[in-house]
Design a protein around this motif. Structure first.
Motif, PDB file in Angstrom:
ATOM      1  N   PRO A 248     -34.183 -16.010  -4.032  1.00  0.00           N
ATOM      2  CA  PRO A 248     -34.520 -17.147  -3.168  1.00  0.00           C
ATOM      3  C   PRO A 248     -35.950 -17.114  -2.645  1.00  0.00           C
ATOM      4  CG  PRO A 248     -32.336 -16.339  -2.640  1.00  0.00           C
ATOM      5  CD  PRO A 248     -32.933 -15.359  -3.600  1.00  0.00           C
ATOM      6  N   ASP A 249     -36.543 -15.932  -2.526  1.00  0.00           N
ATOM      7  CA  ASP A 249     -37.913 -15.843  -2.030  1.00  0.00           C
ATOM      8  C   ASP A 249     -38.954 -16.037  -3.135  1.00  0.00           C
ATOM      9  OD1 ASP A 249     -37.733 -13.510  -3.485  1.00  0.00           O
ATOM     10  OD2 ASP A 249     -38.058 -12.158  -1.789  1.00  0.00           O
ATOM     11  N   GLY A 250     -38.487 -16.360  -4.334  1.00  0.00           N
ATOM     12  CA  GLY A 250     -39.399 -16.603  -5.451  1.00  0.00           C
ATOM     13  C   GLY A 250     -39.735 -15.377  -6.276  1.00  0.00           C
ATOM     14  N   ALA A 251     -39.294 -14.211  -5.843  1.00  0.00           N
ATOM     15  CA  ALA A 251     -39.565 -12.982  -6.587  1.00  0.00           C
ATOM     16  C   ALA A 251     -38.587 -12.846  -7.750  1.00  0.00           C
ATOM     17  CB  ALA A 251     -39.440 -11.773  -5.670  1.00  0.00           C
ATOM     18  N   ARG A 252     -39.046 -12.232  -8.819  1.00  0.00           N
ATOM     19  CA  ARG A 252     -38.183 -11.936  -9.955  1.00  0.00           C
ATOM     20  C   ARG A 252     -37.765 -10.477  -9.892  1.00  0.00           C
ATOM     21  NH1 ARG A 252     -41.304 -16.050 -11.598  1.00  0.00           N
ATOM     22  NH2 ARG A 252     -40.264 -17.678 -12.840  1.00  0.00           N
ATOM     23  N   ARG A 253     -36.479 -10.260 -10.001  1.00  0.00           N
ATOM     24  CA  ARG A 253     -35.942  -8.905  -9.910  1.00  0.00           C
ATOM     25  C   ARG A 253     -35.128  -8.593 -11.156  1.00  0.00           C
ATOM     26  NH1 ARG A 253     -34.128  -8.887  -3.481  1.00  0.00           N
ATOM     27  NH2 ARG A 253     -36.146  -9.626  -2.705  1.00  0.00           N
ATOM     28  N   THR A 254     -35.219  -7.366 -11.602  1.00  0.00           N
ATOM     29  CA  THR A 254     -34.482  -6.943 -12.781  1.00  0.00           C
ATOM     30  C   THR A 254     -33.345  -6.017 -12.384  1.00  0.00           C
ATOM     31  OG1 THR A 254     -36.000  -5.088 -13.159  1.00  0.00           O
ATOM     32  CG2 THR A 254     -36.497  -7.162 -14.276  1.00  0.00           C
ATOM     33  N   VAL A 255     -32.249  -6.133 -13.115  1.00  0.00           N
ATOM     34  CA  VAL A 255     -31.044  -5.356 -12.845  1.00  0.00           C
ATOM     35  C   VAL A 255     -30.650  -4.628 -14.120  1.00  0.00           C
ATOM     36  CG1 VAL A 255     -28.647  -5.436 -12.062  1.00  0.00           C
ATOM     37  CG2 VAL A 255     -30.295  -7.114 -11.189  1.00  0.00           C
ATOM     38  N   THR A 256     -30.413  -3.333 -14.009  1.00  0.00           N
ATOM     39  CA  THR A 256     -30.022  -2.544 -15.182  1.00  0.00           C
ATOM     40  C   THR A 256     -28.507  -2.393 -15.312  1.00  0.00           C
ATOM     41  OG1 THR A 256     -30.265  -0.498 -13.915  1.00  0.00           O
ATOM     42  CG2 THR A 256     -32.171  -1.243 -15.173  1.00  0.00           C
ATOM     43  N   ALA A 257     -27.772  -2.518 -14.190  1.00  0.00           N
ATOM     44  CA  ALA A 257     -26.313  -2.380 -14.231  1.00  0.00           C
ATOM     45  C   ALA A 257     -25.721  -3.064 -13.012  1.00  0.00           C
ATOM     46  CB  ALA A 257     -25.902  -0.913 -14.260  1.00  0.00           C
ATOM     47  N   GLY A 258     -24.537  -3.609 -13.159  1.00  0.00           N
ATOM     48  CA  GLY A 258     -23.887  -4.238 -12.020  1.00  0.00           C
ATOM     49  C   GLY A 258     -22.772  -5.166 -12.448  1.00  0.00           C
ATOM     50  N   GLU A 259     -22.034  -5.661 -11.447  1.00  0.00           N
ATOM     51  CA  GLU A 259     -20.957  -6.614 -11.677  1.00  0.00           C
ATOM     52  C   GLU A 259     -21.474  -8.010 -11.379  1.00  0.00           C
ATOM     53  OE1 GLU A 259     -17.997  -6.008 -12.950  1.00  0.00           O
ATOM     54  OE2 GLU A 259     -18.451  -3.861 -13.112  1.00  0.00           O
ATOM     55  N   VAL A 260     -21.325  -8.920 -12.342  1.00  0.00           N
ATOM     56  CA  VAL A 260     -21.896 -10.261 -12.248  1.00  0.00           C
ATOM     57  C   VAL A 260     -20.852 -11.263 -11.810  1.00  0.00           C
ATOM     58  CG1 VAL A 260     -22.935 -12.134 -13.596  1.00  0.00           C
ATOM     59  CG2 VAL A 260     -23.645  -9.773 -13.987  1.00  0.00           C
ATOM     60  N   HIS A 261     -21.266 -12.165 -10.897  1.00  0.00           N
ATOM     61  CA  HIS A 261     -20.393 -13.242 -10.426  1.00  0.00           C
ATOM     62  C   HIS A 261     -21.159 -14.556 -10.515  1.00  0.00           C
ATOM     63  CE1 HIS A 261     -17.561 -10.291  -8.738  1.00  0.00           C
ATOM     64  NE2 HIS A 261     -18.651  -9.633  -8.388  1.00  0.00           N
ATOM     65  N   PHE A 262     -20.457 -15.630 -10.945  1.00  0.00           N
ATOM     66  CA  PHE A 262     -21.061 -16.947 -11.074  1.00  0.00           C
ATOM     67  C   PHE A 262     -20.432 -17.920 -10.080  1.00  0.00           C
ATOM     68  CE2 PHE A 262     -21.094 -15.376 -15.600  1.00  0.00           C
ATOM     69  CZ  PHE A 262     -22.450 -15.066 -15.630  1.00  0.00           C
ATOM     70  N   GLY A 263     -21.101 -19.059  -9.900  1.00  0.00           N
ATOM     71  CA  GLY A 263     -20.536 -20.169  -9.164  1.00  0.00           C
ATOM     72  C   GLY A 263     -20.112 -19.827  -7.755  1.00  0.00           C
ATOM     73  N   THR A 264     -18.910 -20.275  -7.373  1.00  0.00           N
ATOM     74  CA  THR A 264     -18.422 -20.020  -6.024  1.00  0.00           C
ATOM     75  C   THR A 264     -18.231 -18.527  -5.784  1.00  0.00           C
ATOM     76  OG1 THR A 264     -16.136 -20.374  -6.794  1.00  0.00           O
ATOM     77  CG2 THR A 264     -17.281 -22.257  -5.815  1.00  0.00           C
ATOM     78  N   ALA A 265     -17.911 -17.784  -6.857  1.00  0.00           N
ATOM     79  CA  ALA A 265     -17.775 -16.328  -6.717  1.00  0.00           C
ATOM     80  C   ALA A 265     -19.110 -15.691  -6.384  1.00  0.00           C
ATOM     81  CB  ALA A 265     -17.202 -15.736  -7.993  1.00  0.00           C
ATOM     82  N   ALA A 266     -20.208 -16.283  -6.879  1.00  0.00           N
ATOM     83  CA  ALA A 266     -21.532 -15.769  -6.567  1.00  0.00           C
ATOM     84  C   ALA A 266     -21.860 -15.968  -5.104  1.00  0.00           C
ATOM     85  CB  ALA A 266     -22.577 -16.444  -7.446  1.00  0.00           C
ATOM     86  N   THR A 267     -21.445 -17.097  -4.552  1.00  0.00           N
ATOM     87  CA  THR A 267     -21.694 -17.381  -3.139  1.00  0.00           C
ATOM     88  C   THR A 267     -20.912 -16.430  -2.244  1.00  0.00           C
ATOM     89  OG1 THR A 267     -22.047 -19.710  -3.684  1.00  0.00           O
ATOM     90  CG2 THR A 267     -21.627 -19.171  -1.362  1.00  0.00           C
ATOM     91  N   ALA A 268     -19.679 -16.115  -2.685  1.00  0.00           N
ATOM     92  CA  ALA A 268     -18.815 -15.263  -1.851  1.00  0.00           C
ATOM     93  C   ALA A 268     -19.161 -13.781  -1.976  1.00  0.00           C
ATOM     94  CB  ALA A 268     -17.357 -15.473  -2.260  1.00  0.00           C
ATOM     95  N   ALA A 269     -19.811 -13.412  -3.079  1.00  0.00           N
ATOM     96  CA  ALA A 269     -20.076 -11.986  -3.331  1.00  0.00           C
ATOM     97  C   ALA A 269     -21.033 -11.397  -2.310  1.00  0.00           C
ATOM     98  CB  ALA A 269     -20.620 -11.803  -4.729  1.00  0.00           C
TER      99      ALA A 269
END
Length: 269
Positions: A248-269
């Motif tokens: 949201p702050d405009g920065a690009r961040r890279t992730v090497t491992a993690g659990e991904v959530h989309f949509g409403t699940a992304a908002t709740a995560a």
């Protein structure tokens, strides 16, 4: 059910061992490597008692589903490029499912119900639900030789008990393909995809093919890694296979491992 190699895979020197029951096909493949096997060797089991997914999660074995691994030779491959095999496997599996299940016009429910998508880093989705998982495991053997096993678990005949709300099966989507057909097609598609990958030198083309099927690309996403959760927009995967998030702050961040959530699940995560 007849497990077999595809013609392209046989011509490329792949071999296949079939078992009635194993603890884990990845474990068996790596045990073969410790005994001197170099591969490419496929290990398939009609039943698996101790299957596992990423982060030590269990992978349930259900009759009629596909459980198989391939021991892949990585001699001469730069260590940092080995992880790219996970994306090679994802592209190959999605392509295999397309071929094994026919065209979109043949699919009950239409294209939206049957389109096979890739979820970073190693799942195949159908209709937004998990259809298959891929597990890449590497081991350094005595003498410094490296071994890599790529495990595939595909819900062909049924969804494991207790996962009907988050998982899908080919049979449930109306596809008649059986596990033997999926494996034969997968062995062919992997042989082709590995040629493109070319020991990591062709990863950019694999990356483009993976992104063409990427689930959630361009949408809001949350990635939970340890105690940290990153929110933002899923922009791409980079040249190292890392997930790139526009925060949201405009920065690009890279992730090497993690659990991904989309949509409403992304908002709740």
């Amino acid at each position: 059910m007849d497990y077999r190699l595809g013609e392209v895979a046989r011509a490329a020197g792949h071999r296949l061992h079939v078992h009635d029951r194993l603890g884990s096909t990845n474990t068996e493949a790596l045990a073969r490597a410790r005994a001197g096997e170099t591969g490419p060797l496929w290990v398939a089991a009609h039943a698996q008692a101790a299957g596992r997914g990423r982060r030590g999660n269990a992978w349930a074995s259900t009759p009629g589903n596909l459980t198989a691994s391939v021991l892949w030779p990585v001699a001469g491959v730069e260590p940092e490029r080995v992880a790219g095999l996970g994306f090679v496997a994802g592209v190959a599996l999605a392509d295999a499912l397309d071929e094994a299940c026919g065209t979109a016009d043949d699919c009950p429910g239409g294209d939206a119900a049957r389109r096979f998508r890739l979820k970073w880093p190693n799942d195949v989705l159908a209709g937004g639900r998990k259809l298959a998982g891929i597990l890449l495991e590497a081991e350094t053997l005595p003498g410094g030789r490296r071994a890599v096993a790529i495990g595939f678990g595909v819900n062909v005949a049924a969804v494991p008990e207790g996962f009907s709300d988050v998982a899908a099966s080919l049979a449930g989507l109306g596809h008649a393909a059986d596990a033997g057909t999926v494996l034969a097609t997968l062995t062919n598609k992997l042989a082709a995809a590995v040629r493109i990958w070319d020991r990591g030198r062709g990863f950019l083309e694999i990356r483009e093919r993976w992104l063409a099927r990427a689930s959630g690309l361009g949408s809001r996403i949350a990635v939970r890694s340890g105690v940290e959760t990153l929110h933002g927009v899923f922009e791409e995967i980079d040249e190292g296979g890392r997930l790139v998030i526009l925060a949201p702050d405009g920065a690009r961040r890279t992730v090497t491992a993690g659990e991904v959530h989309f949509g409403t699940a992304a908002t709740a995560a």
